[in-house]
Design an enzyme around this catalytic site. Structure first.
Site, mmCIF file in Angstrom:
data_model
loop_
_atom_site.group_PDB
_atom_site.id
_atom_site.type_symbol
_atom_site.label_atom_id
_atom_site.label_comp_id
_atom_site.label_asym_id
_atom_site.label_seq_id
_atom_site.Cartn_x
_atom_site.Cartn_y
_atom_site.Cartn_z
ATOM 1 N N ASP A 208 -8.727 -5.123 -5.282
ATOM 2 C CA ASP A 208 -9.494 -3.894 -5.216
ATOM 3 C C ASP A 208 -8.623 -2.755 -4.703
ATOM 4 O O ASP A 208 -7.848 -2.907 -3.770
ATOM 5 C CB ASP A 208 -10.693 -4.096 -4.274
ATOM 6 C CG ASP A 208 -11.715 -2.988 -4.411
ATOM 7 O OD1 ASP A 208 -11.622 -2.211 -5.377
ATOM 8 O OD2 ASP A 208 -12.620 -2.914 -3.556
ATOM 9 N N CYS B 35 -16.231 -3.617 -12.406
ATOM 10 C CA CYS B 35 -15.537 -4.251 -11.282
ATOM 11 C C CYS B 35 -16.562 -4.308 -10.164
ATOM 12 O O CYS B 35 -17.614 -4.919 -10.326
ATOM 13 C CB CYS B 35 -14.271 -3.494 -10.901
ATOM 14 S SG CYS B 35 -14.423 -1.708 -10.789
ATOM 15 N N ALA C 278 -17.323 -1.191 -7.965
ATOM 16 C CA ALA C 278 -17.955 0.127 -8.053
ATOM 17 C C ALA C 278 -18.016 0.642 -9.483
ATOM 18 O O ALA C 278 -18.749 1.591 -9.768
ATOM 19 C CB ALA C 278 -17.202 1.132 -7.184
ATOM 20 N N GLY C 279 -17.235 0.043 -10.380
ATOM 21 C CA GLY C 279 -17.200 0.531 -11.760
ATOM 22 C C GLY C 279 -16.397 1.801 -11.898
ATOM 23 O O GLY C 279 -16.679 2.617 -12.784
ATOM 24 N N GLY D 34 -12.487 2.365 -10.164
ATOM 25 C CA GLY D 34 -11.035 2.222 -10.120
ATOM 26 C C GLY D 34 -10.482 1.339 -11.209
ATOM 27 O O GLY D 34 -9.877 1.803 -12.187
#
Length: 464
Positions: free
Chosen positions: A190, A222, A224-225, A227
């Protein structure tokens, strides 16, 4: 081909400082977007939708958000934290979504069913660094699981290599069944980047093969949608430009990222992720040029032998909450005495925090991962009282709590993207010890005396 060769040469010669300046320009342009009255986030900020957002400051734009029209119960709403992103050749090429929460699993499958999604790219693990990043929305192999009116069954689960899990899923709704494929990429920490571009490009090649001629959007998520999801969308967008021969002299990765950010807030979150797009794009151009020249030859990748699927996955699920993956970097780390480095123990694992961030599971080396030993929970006073943010712009140190009657302030280090943006539960407040005596985050209870002691002489003095 001359244009592609020239573009490849320019990508190779770009310096890190130049890319950092470009990313700072992206961030400054994003600040302008945030003040643009034509882009609003009213739906995500509604009281009834607040709990459907994994992170408080990542809300989809109303102008590009996915609106759910399929109703499966009277309590269903049209909101989900997901955004449509245009591609090089279609208007709704991608759906960029946050990883579903326990309370949004049914909404997640409503979105998949309504948009007839055929391929899902999951760029995260379910648990990373001891934090839940995504709820499991599939089932064990040949064991159906129900998510409201949807029944999901994993028909097959394979591990083509150490970085990837491929699941063939069947979802049933009202006597109808559909098949779709999920690709989970395991080696992407992340807020960081994979240690090589070839693995991500190989993943995208498999994804495009599975997507085939289907016109349904590719679902990418991912945690948070933003990065990792933004990087994948940008790389696939560049590939589409190459395939459709839309690459010209004004080709700009910065403009591609800015266009994606106009549709999904905070897409491509860090400088490292921005640089990675350039690295992967150069690798992509090399492949295209080799293929055009009849010299197609696979890159030399550092691969690790994949364990059997069931054994490897069982080991991973057993270790996710307890261990952190530690990889040896390409170059030796500076000695521990270097003031730019400090060792910080966090619950369940330990890691080294250099001046620029690196995660425990950052696959930055070419060796097999080694699982670190569990270390005790750090006491709050072992953390530095002042620190500089580990991430730029969108991540900050959360302020500490002031002790009553005292002027000093205790600062606590908060890893970005975790507790800082998620809603705090009562259990999390208990863990931080905010209710402990003194209210400064740790137990300051006075110890009992070890044995009897005589009262002070003045207590027994007779008054005359």
């Amino acid at each position: 081909m001359e244009l592609l060769s020239s573009l490849l040469s320019s990508l190779r010669t770009l310096e890190t400082g130049t890319l950092d300046q470009d990313y700072n320009m992206v961030r400054s342009q994003t600040s302008v977007l945030n003040r643009d009255p034509s882009l609003t986030t009213e739906a995500g900020a509604l009281k009834e939708n607040i709990k459907k957002n994994r992170y408080k400051d990542i809300l989809p734009y109303d102008q590009s958000r996915v609106v759910l029209s399929l109703l499966t119960s009277d309590s269903d709403s049209d909101y989900i934290n997901a955004s449509f992103i245009k591609g090089a050749s279609s208007d709704c090429r991608y759906i960029a979504s946050q990883g579903p929460l326990g309370s949004t699993l049914i909404d997640f499958w409503r979105m998949i069913w309504e948009n007839n999604v055929k391929v899902i790219v999951m760029a995260s693990r379910e648990i990373e660094m001891g934090k839940k990043k995504c709820e499991c929305y599939w089932s064990p192999v040949h064991q159906p699981a129900s998510f409201g009116p949807f029944t999901v069954c994993s028909q097959e689960e394979t591990r083509p290599d150490e970085d990837m899990v491929v699941r063939v899923l069947t979802v049933s709704y009202q006597q109808n069944s559909r098949s779709l494929t999920q690709y989970q990429f395991l080696s992407w920490p992340d807020h960081d980047v994979p240690y090589e571009a070839a693995g991500v490009l190989d993943l995208l090649e498999r994804v495009r093969e599975s997507q085939g001629a289907h016109t349904s959007p590719l679902l990418v998520h991912c945690s948070a949608g933003c990065g990792r999801t933004g990087v994948i969308c940008a790389l696939d967008y560049i590939h589409d430009l190459l395939v459709t021969k839309q690459i010209n002299t004004d080709f700009s990765i910065m403009q591609i990222v800015l266009n994606i950010r106009r549709q999904r807030p905070s897409a491509v979150q860090t400088k490292e992720q921005y640089r990675f797009i350039f690295t992967a794009a150069a690798c992509m151009l090399e492949r295209v040029l080799r293929s055009a020249g009849g010299q197609r030859k696979p890159e030399q990748r550092t691969t690790r032998p994949a364990a059997s699927s069931s054994k490897r996955l069982s080991q991973q699920s057993a270790m996710n909450d307890t261990y952190a993956v530690v990889n040896k970097p390409k170059q030796p780390l500076p000695p521990a005495a270097d003031p730019a480095h400090s060792v910080v123990a966090t619950p369940g694992f330990s890691r080294e925090l250099p001046s620029s961030h690196h995660y425990d599971n950052d696959a930055s080396g070419a060796v097999a991962p080694v699982y670190s030993v569990v270390r005790p929970r750090a006491k709050p006073h072992s953390l530095p009282l002042s620190a500089t943010p580990l991430y730029d712009g969108e991540y900050h140190l959360s302020p500490g709590k002031e002790a009553k009657g005292k002027k000093e302030r205790i600062s606590s280090l908060s890893l970005p993207g975790d507790d800082e943006y998620e809603d705090f539960s009562s259990s999390s407040r208990d863990i931080t010890g905010l209710d402990s005596p003194g209210g400064i985050g740790f137990n300051c209870r006075i110890q009992k005396p070890r044995g009897p002691r005589d009262p002070p002489a003045e207590w027994s003095r007779l008054e005359r």
